[in-house]
Design a protein around this motif. Sequence first.
Motif, PDB file in Angstrom:
ATOM      1  N   ILE B 172      -6.655   2.811   6.234  1.00 24.22           N
ATOM      2  CA  ILE B 172      -5.864   1.605   6.453  1.00 24.22           C
ATOM      3  C   ILE B 172      -4.440   1.843   5.985  1.00 24.22           C
ATOM      4  N   LEU B 173      -3.508   1.543   6.862  1.00 17.89           N
ATOM      5  CA  LEU B 173      -2.109   1.550   6.464  1.00 17.89           C
ATOM      6  C   LEU B 173      -1.712   0.105   6.243  1.00 17.89           C
ATOM      7  N   ASN B 174      -1.486  -0.231   4.989  1.00 18.62           N
ATOM      8  CA  ASN B 174      -1.319  -1.627   4.611  1.00 18.62           C
ATOM      9  C   ASN B 174       0.149  -2.009   4.431  1.00 18.62           C
ATOM     10  N   TYR B 175       0.618  -2.908   5.278  1.00 17.98           N
ATOM     11  CA  TYR B 175       1.999  -3.399   5.190  1.00 17.98           C
ATOM     12  C   TYR B 175       2.128  -4.653   4.335  1.00 17.98           C
ATOM     13  N   ALA B 176       1.003  -5.219   3.916  1.00 20.30           N
ATOM     14  CA  ALA B 176       1.068  -6.402   3.062  1.00 20.30           C
ATOM     15  C   ALA B 176       1.380  -5.964   1.634  1.00 20.30           C
ATOM     16  N   PRO B 177       2.274  -6.687   0.957  1.00 15.82           N
ATOM     17  CA  PRO B 177       2.701  -6.260  -0.388  1.00 15.82           C
ATOM     18  C   PRO B 177       1.667  -6.625  -1.433  1.00 15.82           C
ATOM     19  N   GLY B 185     -14.433   6.690  -0.250  1.00 11.90           N
ATOM     20  CA  GLY B 185     -14.504   7.248   1.093  1.00 11.90           C
ATOM     21  C   GLY B 185     -13.634   6.515   2.094  1.00 11.90           C
ATOM     22  N   ILE B 186     -13.000   5.431   1.638  1.00 11.91           N
ATOM     23  CA  ILE B 186     -12.047   4.713   2.483  1.00 11.91           C
ATOM     24  C   ILE B 186     -10.658   4.971   1.925  1.00 11.91           C
ATOM     25  N   TYR B 187      -9.715   5.229   2.789  1.00  7.22           N
ATOM     26  CA  TYR B 187      -8.376   5.597   2.360  1.00  7.22           C
ATOM     27  C   TYR B 187      -7.370   4.504   2.702  1.00  7.22           C
ATOM     28  N   VAL B 188      -6.503   4.239   1.756  1.00 10.43           N
ATOM     29  CA  VAL B 188      -5.470   3.225   1.969  1.00 10.43           C
ATOM     30  C   VAL B 188      -4.119   3.822   1.610  1.00 10.43           C
ATOM     31  N   GLN B 189      -3.147   3.598   2.440  1.00 11.12           N
ATOM     32  CA  GLN B 189      -1.778   3.926   2.088  1.00 11.12           C
ATOM     33  C   GLN B 189      -0.955   2.660   2.249  1.00 11.12           C
ATOM     34  N   TYR B 190       0.129   2.605   1.500  1.00  8.16           N
ATOM     35  CA  TYR B 190       0.931   1.390   1.457  1.00  8.16           C
ATOM     36  C   TYR B 190       2.314   1.622   2.023  1.00  8.16           C
ATOM     37  N   ILE B 191       2.781   0.645   2.763  1.00  8.14           N
ATOM     38  CA  ILE B 191       4.183   0.627   3.187  1.00  8.14           C
ATOM     39  C   ILE B 191       4.774  -0.632   2.588  1.00  8.14           C
ATOM     40  N   ASP B 192       5.573  -0.458   1.550  1.00 12.04           N
ATOM     41  CA  ASP B 192       6.193  -1.616   0.896  1.00 12.04           C
ATOM     42  C   ASP B 192       7.661  -1.304   0.634  1.00 12.04           C
ATOM     43  N   PRO B 193       8.515  -1.686   1.594  1.00 10.96           N
ATOM     44  CA  PRO B 193       9.936  -1.353   1.460  1.00 10.96           C
ATOM     45  C   PRO B 193      10.536  -1.875   0.163  1.00 10.96           C
ATOM     46  N   VAL B 194      10.059  -3.032  -0.296  1.00  9.06           N
ATOM     47  CA  VAL B 194      10.621  -3.598  -1.526  1.00  9.06           C
ATOM     48  C   VAL B 194      10.323  -2.698  -2.721  1.00  9.06           C
ATOM     49  N   ALA B 195       9.107  -2.168  -2.786  1.00  5.66           N
ATOM     50  CA  ALA B 195       8.771  -1.254  -3.876  1.00  5.66           C
ATOM     51  C   ALA B 195       9.688  -0.027  -3.845  1.00  5.66           C
ATOM     52  N   GLU B 196       9.973   0.472  -2.659  1.00  6.76           N
ATOM     53  CA  GLU B 196      10.847   1.643  -2.539  1.00  6.76           C
ATOM     54  C   GLU B 196      12.276   1.311  -2.958  1.00  6.76           C
ATOM     55  N   LEU B 197      12.715   0.121  -2.566  1.00  7.13           N
ATOM     56  CA  LEU B 197      14.069  -0.303  -2.949  1.00  7.13           C
ATOM     57  C   LEU B 197      14.156  -0.480  -4.463  1.00  7.13           C
ATOM     58  N   GLN B 198      13.131  -1.065  -5.053  1.00 13.31           N
ATOM     59  CA  GLN B 198      13.134  -1.286  -6.499  1.00 13.31           C
ATOM     60  C   GLN B 198      13.127   0.044  -7.254  1.00 13.31           C
ATOM     61  N   HIS B 199      12.464   1.015  -6.679  1.00 11.64           N
ATOM     62  CA  HIS B 199      12.468   2.360  -7.271  1.00 11.64           C
ATOM     63  C   HIS B 199      13.910   2.871  -7.361  1.00 11.64           C
ATOM     64  N   MET B 200      14.682   2.588  -6.337  1.00 10.75           N
ATOM     65  CA  MET B 200      16.077   3.059  -6.332  1.00 10.75           C
ATOM     66  C   MET B 200      16.978   2.220  -7.227  1.00 10.75           C
ATOM     67  N   THR B 201      16.775   0.912  -7.228  1.00 10.01           N
ATOM     68  CA  THR B 201      17.681   0.069  -8.023  1.00 10.01           C
ATOM     69  C   THR B 201      17.536   0.318  -9.515  1.00 10.01           C
ATOM     70  N   PHE B 202      16.388   0.864  -9.936  1.00  7.87           N
ATOM     71  CA  PHE B 202      16.277   1.254 -11.343  1.00  7.87           C
ATOM     72  C   PHE B 202      17.450   2.137 -11.745  1.00  7.87           C
ATOM     73  N   TYR B 203      17.845   3.019 -10.844  1.00  6.78           N
ATOM     74  CA  TYR B 203      18.884   3.996 -11.158  1.00  6.78           C
ATOM     75  C   TYR B 203      20.291   3.470 -10.896  1.00  6.78           C
ATOM     76  N   LEU B 204      20.367   2.287 -10.305  1.00  5.27           N
ATOM     77  CA  LEU B 204      21.676   1.720  -9.986  1.00  5.27           C
ATOM     78  C   LEU B 204      21.997   0.585 -10.955  1.00  5.27           C
ATOM     79  N   SER B 205      23.011   0.782 -11.784  1.00  3.24           N
ATOM     80  CA  SER B 205      23.385  -0.332 -12.646  1.00  3.24           C
ATOM     81  C   SER B 205      24.113  -1.363 -11.806  1.00  3.24           C
ATOM     82  N   SER B 206      23.629  -2.553 -11.836  1.00  2.00           N
ATOM     83  CA  SER B 206      24.145  -3.581 -10.922  1.00  2.00           C
ATOM     84  C   SER B 206      25.422  -4.218 -11.439  1.00  2.00           C
TER      85      SER B 206
END
Lengths: 206, 206
Positions: B172-177, B185-206
């Motif tokens: 299952i490719l899960n787009y729900a956050p 035996g069941i595999y799940v991968q996640y697509i969560d753009p917000v999580a990816e963005l938050q990963h980057m903003t950690f390094y960006l002082s706002s």
Amino acid sequence: MSTDIPDIVIGRLPIYLRALNQLARQGQEITSSRELGQLLGISSAQIRKDLSHFGGFGKQGTGYHVEILRKKLEQILNVDTEWSIVVVGAGHIGHALAHYGGFVNRGFRVVAVFDNDLDKIGKKIDGFKIQPMEDIDDFIDKHHIKLAMVAVPAEYAQDVANKLIEHGVRGILNYAPITINVPDGIYVQYIDPVAELQHMTFYLSS
Amino acid sequence: MSTDIPDIVIGRLPIYLRALNQLARQGQEITSSRELGQLLGISSAQIRKDLSHFGGFGKQGTGYHVEILRKKLEQILNVDTEWSIVVVGAGHIGHALAHYGGFVNRGFRVVAVFDNDLDKIGKKIDGFKIQPMEDIDDFIDKHHIKLAMVAVPAEYAQDVANKLIEHGVRGILNYAPITINVPDGIYVQYIDPVAELQHMTFYLSS
DNA sequence: TAGATTGTTAATCGATTAACAATC
DNA sequence: TAGATTGTTAATCGATTAACAATC
């Protein structure tokens, strides 16, 4: 502000935050590393260790106050204020991003959509008028945009990234199925559903 | 077919394959671990080590034949044949997935789109007629579907996953956050753009 | 041949886990 | 108090890198 916290730890923080948002929505006030771990399929020890890089947010014998930890993670990830993002590329993915409701309350807001297709420019997506690529430089400069989502064909992704970076963008979420090269201090994350699917099909005998 | 190859290695293979596709498109016939590494920001030693889990595909002094390694990775990842995928949820993300051109030649093909919204059922997306959720069980059974992309609101994602798994879906490719829980035996991968963005903003002082 | 690059081994480095004292 | 759970240390485990013999 320097950091010796492993990047792999940083990558898990948004997942913790997502789980805490879920618990908060359900009205739960207290949680524990054990509960979070079960929810996420992660060991409780890892969660405690990860959080301990940033301080002690829990109470022995009790656990973590959901709202406090949530707020704390938002601060750590710099999403306690809202970042403006531009979308580059007004194809189907760009449209989905412009409409995406999942940014609300998670630290981000799409503020503009750009494309170079004359047929698309001027049309509206969810209230945004699609703007021509030639206007993106000024827009980024003027609004001090630091984040962009790139949803253009693979062959343009590197050029688009270069232009964005030149004007001060520091983080790029790349939807094009291609690795882009960026200078130090610029962050890129990838959204490639096919790569994720292939990761799973390795384990599935067809 | 068992495996003692680290999952983190498996996760990099699609990235290597993506890079090789790029080189192939550019007409390049030979590459090296050094070149691939530079392209991807990975050490050449790691690439050689990763590939060595599956055999020796290169030639000393020369490097790797792009097309041979490409084919080999396709076989390893089980994408030398095409997998049929269903899309659940016909919102903006579901639409984007149904239209996505990036599946072609990378091992996947969307074969159906489902939704439970009466206003959407029967409408067409890129040639697919949106089908009612009540028909998904039979469809998965009949077509032996093993993969699904879930793009429904977070509160329905777990239920949808349960139903899919019950009928034989393995990945299952899960787009729900939201994190969903699945059996072994069941595999799940996640697509969560917000999580990816938050990963980057950690390094960006706002 | 001389130069280059693989595949692999051993060394290093880093991440995860186990365990428990501290303490709510 | 008794029970529970944190934060942290030390031990284990695993992944990455360095180095080089093999060889094209």
